[in-house]
Write an enzyme that holds these catalytic residues in place. Structure first.
Site, PDB file in Angstrom:
ATOM      1  N   TRP A   1       0.840  -1.209   0.000  1.00 33.25           N
ATOM      2  CA  TRP A   1       0.000   0.000   0.000  1.00 33.25           C
ATOM      3  C   TRP A   1       0.870   1.251   0.000  1.00 33.25           C
ATOM      4  O   TRP A   1       0.582   2.227  -0.701  1.00 33.25           O
ATOM      5  CB  TRP A   1      -0.988  -0.017   1.155  1.00 33.25           C
ATOM      6  CG  TRP A   1      -2.025  -1.080   0.974  1.00 33.25           C
ATOM      7  CD1 TRP A   1      -2.248  -2.158   1.770  1.00 33.25           C
ATOM      8  CD2 TRP A   1      -2.971  -1.197  -0.107  1.00 33.25           C
ATOM      9  NE1 TRP A   1      -3.269  -2.929   1.256  1.00 33.25           N
ATOM     10  CE2 TRP A   1      -3.718  -2.367   0.106  1.00 33.25           C
ATOM     11  CE3 TRP A   1      -3.242  -0.424  -1.243  1.00 33.25           C
ATOM     12  CZ2 TRP A   1      -4.736  -2.783  -0.759  1.00 33.25           C
ATOM     13  CZ3 TRP A   1      -4.247  -0.830  -2.108  1.00 33.25           C
ATOM     14  CH2 TRP A   1      -4.987  -2.010  -1.854  1.00 33.25           C
TER      15      TRP A   1
ATOM     16  N   ASP B   1      -1.767   6.535   6.365  1.00 37.27           N
ATOM     17  CA  ASP B   1      -2.814   5.656   5.846  1.00 37.27           C
ATOM     18  C   ASP B   1      -3.131   4.662   6.956  1.00 37.27           C
ATOM     19  O   ASP B   1      -2.344   3.765   7.249  1.00 37.27           O
ATOM     20  CB  ASP B   1      -2.309   4.944   4.584  1.00 37.27           C
ATOM     21  CG  ASP B   1      -3.308   3.905   4.055  1.00 37.27           C
ATOM     22  OD1 ASP B   1      -4.390   3.744   4.657  1.00 37.27           O
ATOM     23  OD2 ASP B   1      -2.981   3.262   3.036  1.00 37.27           O
TER      24      ASP B   1
ATOM     25  N   LYS C   1     -12.630  -1.765   6.429  1.00 38.05           N
ATOM     26  CA  LYS C   1     -11.954  -2.660   7.371  1.00 38.05           C
ATOM     27  C   LYS C   1     -12.525  -2.451   8.779  1.00 38.05           C
ATOM     28  O   LYS C   1     -13.169  -3.337   9.307  1.00 38.05           O
ATOM     29  CB  LYS C   1     -10.451  -2.436   7.363  1.00 38.05           C
ATOM     30  CG  LYS C   1      -9.727  -3.104   6.192  1.00 38.05           C
ATOM     31  CD  LYS C   1      -9.684  -2.263   4.935  1.00 38.05           C
ATOM     32  CE  LYS C   1      -9.030  -2.956   3.768  1.00 38.05           C
ATOM     33  NZ  LYS C   1      -8.070  -2.123   3.057  1.00 38.05           N
TER      34      LYS C   1
HETATM   35  C1  LIG Z   1      -7.450  -1.670   1.896  1.00 40.72           C
HETATM   36  C2  LIG Z   1      -6.322  -0.704   1.970  1.00 40.72           C
HETATM   37  C3  LIG Z   1      -6.111   0.280   0.978  1.00 40.72           C
HETATM   38  C4  LIG Z   1      -6.967   0.365  -0.257  1.00 40.72           C
HETATM   39  O1  LIG Z   1      -8.234   0.785   0.067  1.00 40.72           O
HETATM   40  P1  LIG Z   1      -9.320   1.104  -1.050  1.00 40.72           P
HETATM   41  O2  LIG Z   1     -10.410   1.726  -0.229  1.00 40.72           O
HETATM   42  O3  LIG Z   1      -9.690  -0.177  -1.692  1.00 40.72           O
HETATM   43  O4  LIG Z   1      -8.726   2.071  -2.008  1.00 40.72           O
HETATM   44  C5  LIG Z   1      -5.078   1.159   1.152  1.00 40.72           C
HETATM   45  N1  LIG Z   1      -4.267   1.104   2.227  1.00 40.72           N
HETATM   46  C6  LIG Z   1      -4.431   0.177   3.178  1.00 40.72           C
HETATM   47  C7  LIG Z   1      -3.507   0.159   4.353  1.00 40.72           C
HETATM   48  C8  LIG Z   1      -5.459  -0.753   3.075  1.00 40.72           C
HETATM   49  O5  LIG Z   1      -5.625  -1.681   4.031  1.00 40.72           O
END
Ligand SMILES: *Cc1c(COP(=O)(O)O)cnc(C)c1O
Length: 360
Positions: A102, A171, A195
């Site tokens: 990511w 993030d 999540k």
């Molecule tokens: C799931 C995830 C993403 C991507 O998320 P989307 O909403 O599908 O764009 C980015 N960073 C992390 C840490 C994630 O767990």
């Protein structure tokens, strides 16, 4: 009706009581004669729902008053691009920590706008340990430092908050609300909802208000944190139903779980049990350095890859869903987000022990 144990990495399990409440309110929201999905986002009923969700999230995370909570769309992946537009208006170099897939995607998006600097990387240890504070080397003109609190695919989580003199951006898609957080250490926090917050289609960003003034002049309107803040996240139609469901999750965290300290203790217990089961076996293994192990996503491999499909098939037959590892790493991954009950982890460990006895 049977609800099985769901270890999906995302979209992930939601608390059953949240889904029950959504079901009960689905056709007729609190006697108004319509569903939340069918309401104008500018109606008094919906405004009350949206504002309550904002207040509850602010209370749960003790978000200081000089931060705005934005309810956006586009996922965390859109934040990878939106963020540099908003913070690079005065030039400078975007700085990143690279600890997994990511983070790498975030760097790729920043590089469309500027030459990003990688201030520390876990590449040297095969993405199995997070960089230490003393490894972080910012560029002289750093505009911000971005990192991924929890790498969802690798199962790698920071055990500390980096200490830097520039705005810190995180993030937190797969670890937000897993425990208490000192929001004041950050400039921007963002997270896709699917999540730990709610269903897919919603992305939350928490932005310190002085940073709202730093956008590049060519920032598209829909990418502007400032425009979204000035319009209470309703510049255009927001993801109304996902926002409502997120509000139900916040209410669950407050009233059923008892807040983020309580959630933190449960999450620690769940992860500790599963790692202990993996470590005590010669059949299962996890490659991550102990201090960097994720509490939310636990990847593990079997001693014999040829047993992977049998493991997954038997797990599913036992009521344990979505244990397949990410396609880029293989093996297994158990995601233990807030809504995954401790009983699910107990059932998984019992199954793993049984499988090892029979097939190991
Ligand atoms: C799931 C995830 C993403 C991507 O998320 P989307 O909403 O599908 O764009 C980015 N960073 C992390 C840490 C994630 O767990």
């Amino acid at each position: 009706m049977t609800r099985l144990f769901n270890f999906c990495a995302g979209p992930a399990a939601l608390p059953t009581s949240v889904l029950e409440r959504a079901r009960d309110e689905m056709l007729d929201y609190q006697g108004r004669g319509l569903s939340v999905m069918e309401m104008s986002h500018r109606s008094p009923e919906y405004t009350a729902i949206a504002e309550q969700a904002e207040r509850d999230m602010r209370e749960l995370l003790a978000v200081p008053s000089n931060y705005r909570i934005l309810f956006l769309q586009g996922g965390a992946s859109m934040q990878f691009a939106m963020l540099p537009y908003n913070l690079l208006g005065q030039g400078g170099t975007p700085n990143y920590l690279y600890t997994g897939i990511w983070g790498k995607k975030a760097i790729t998006e920043a590089r469309h706008l500027a030459s990003a600097h990688v201030a520390a990387t876990s590449e040297g240890n095969g993405l199995t340990d997070v960089p230490r504070q003393e490894d972080i080397q910012l560029s002289g003109d750093a505009a911000y430092l971005h990192y991924t609190a929890n790498e969802t695919i690798g199962g790698l989580e920071f055990d500390y908050i980096p200490d830097v003199q520039v705005p810190l951006v995180c993030d937190m898609s797969s670890s937000i609300l897993s425990g208490p957080l000192d929001v004041s250490r950050f400039g921007v926090i963002y997270a896709g909802a699917q999540k730990n917050i709610g269903p897919a289609g919603l992305t939350v960003a928490i932005v310190r208000d002085d940073l709202l003034e730093l956008a590049r002049p060519d920032t598209p309107t829909m990418f502007s944190y400032k425009v979204m803040a000035e319009n209470d996240s309703m510049y255009n139609t927001p993801s109304t139903y996902a926002w409502y469901l997120a509000g139900l999750v916040f209410d669950w965290l407050k009233h059923e779980v008892g807040g983020l300290e309580a959630m933190d203790a449960i999450n620690s217990r769940k992860a500790a049990k599963l790692y202990a089961a993996i470590d005590s076996s010669d059949f299962y293994s996890n490659p991550i350095a102990t201090r960097s192990r994720s509490r939310m996503n636990v990847p593990f491999v079997l001693a014999d890859d040829r047993l992977n499909q049998a493991f997954l098939d038997e797990a599913e037959a036992t009521g344990l869903l979505n244990l397949k590892g990410h396609r880029s790493v293989g093996g297994m991954r158990a995601s233990l987000y807030n809504a995954v009950p401790e009983a699910a982890v107990d059932a998984l460990i019992a199954f793993m022990n049984d499988f090892e006895t029979r097939r190991g």
